[in-house]
Design a protein around this motif. Structure first.
Motif, PDB file in Angstrom:
ATOM      1  N   ARG A  41       0.036  -1.864   5.869  1.00 34.31           N
ATOM      2  CA  ARG A  41      -0.255  -0.468   6.187  1.00 34.31           C
ATOM      3  C   ARG A  41      -1.218   0.111   5.158  1.00 34.31           C
ATOM      4  N   ASN A  43      -1.249   2.744   3.164  1.00 29.49           N
ATOM      5  CA  ASN A  43      -0.789   3.071   1.813  1.00 29.49           C
ATOM      6  C   ASN A  43      -0.271   1.884   1.017  1.00 29.49           C
ATOM      7  N   VAL A  74      -3.315   1.685  15.438  1.00 33.43           N
ATOM      8  CA  VAL A  74      -2.726   2.989  15.171  1.00 33.43           C
ATOM      9  C   VAL A  74      -1.485   3.177  16.032  1.00 33.43           C
ATOM     10  N   PHE A  75      -0.401   3.555  15.415  1.00 37.97           N
ATOM     11  CA  PHE A  75       0.822   3.846  16.161  1.00 37.97           C
ATOM     12  C   PHE A  75       0.952   5.356  16.286  1.00 37.97           C
ATOM     13  N   GLU A  77       2.789   7.821  16.033  1.00 40.18           N
ATOM     14  CA  GLU A  77       4.068   8.258  15.522  1.00 40.18           C
ATOM     15  C   GLU A  77       3.840   9.355  14.503  1.00 40.18           C
ATOM     16  N   PRO A  80       2.255   9.299  10.662  1.00 40.26           N
ATOM     17  CA  PRO A  80       1.355   8.302  11.222  1.00 40.26           C
ATOM     18  C   PRO A  80       1.557   6.917  10.632  1.00 40.26           C
ATOM     19  N   ARG A  81       1.309   5.923  11.452  1.00 38.75           N
ATOM     20  CA  ARG A  81       1.386   4.560  10.953  1.00 38.75           C
ATOM     21  C   ARG A  81       0.159   3.812  11.444  1.00 38.75           C
ATOM     22  N   VAL A  82      -0.516   3.176  10.533  1.00 40.72           N
ATOM     23  CA  VAL A  82      -1.705   2.410  10.877  1.00 40.72           C
ATOM     24  C   VAL A  82      -1.583   1.068  10.193  1.00 40.72           C
ATOM     25  N   GLU A  83      -1.734   0.027  10.975  1.00 43.34           N
ATOM     26  CA  GLU A  83      -1.604  -1.300  10.393  1.00 43.34           C
ATOM     27  C   GLU A  83      -2.924  -2.055  10.443  1.00 43.34           C
TER      28      GLU A  83
END
Lengths: 118, 118
Positions: A41, A43, A74-75, A77, A80-83
């Motif tokens: 992710r 961060n 990108v999720f 959510e 936010p969540r980005v992988e």
DNA sequence: GCCTATAGTATCGAAAAGGATACTGTGATG
DNA sequence: CATCACAGTATCCTTTTCGATACTATAGGC
């Protein structure tokens, strides 16, 4: 044998420079290196690389993505969540990154204790 | 001259970036690549790389020399003659440069496929 | 009600990189 | 005499890069 090539190269012609152009960004090497270990992710990457600013990391990731080396998912959510993960093309860089790392350990790391243990 | 390690960088110290720092300069890749073929004089290198200015080439060569990758030999003649060649350390880069070149050729070069923007 | 975390943008300004041009000194060439 | 080639320097100026800081939205925790 002397690999000597002399072409006009102001346009796209030197493959060494071309490759360096993709992985030679200020933080791209480390980012790629960390992604070799799997999906991460935003961060998490950031914490792996103290010294990089959010702005810079974003810029580097976007460039890597634009060059097709990494994939950004990108999720939808909150929060936010980005992988990020390596693309197939990005994975082809693995031997190169590892070679770079081995060379760096052996020839540039000042601490002279270059353990090239994989 | 940019500070290569301004801080106690990240924990594994990042040899990947260290290596990239030495060979990632704007023209270093090609210079090194050409020197793989043997000793070359300043203007010969310059002619191999259309687009590089005298000032830039001098700067890159000086950095490579300062990093111990190339050797600069000045002959006290008129007109001046200066020869550049890889140092022993520089020669250890050969597989890396070749790998970079191979990767670039395979993954970034237009290689017979111009792909003009639509 | 305020703080935290997430994954970013936006904006500003300092610093560095890089390009263009002009200049150096000398021997040979025209 | 004027010019060329060599291997650079010196100077100026523009472009790009990079860091610092502030801001976004929303959910959950206190």
């Amino acid at each position: 044998m002397p690999p000597r090539f002399q072409k006009p190269f102001n346009s796209p012609a030197c493959p060494v420079e071309a490759a360096l152009g993709l992985i030679g960004g200020k933080w791209k090497g480390i980012v790629l290196y960390h992604l070799l270990g799997g999906t991460l992710r935003f961060n998490v990457i950031r914490r792996y690389i103290p010294g990089v600013t959010q702005r810079m990391l974003t810029a580097q990731l976007r460039e890597l993505e634009a060059d097709g080396l990494i994939v950004r998912v990108v999720f939808a959510e909150v929060p936010p969540r980005v992988e990020y993960s390596l693309s197939a093309k990005g994975r082809t860089l693995e031997p190169l990154i590892m070679a770079l790392r081995a060379w760096g350990e052996e020839h540039v790391m000042p601490s002279s204790d270059a353990e090239v243990a994989a």
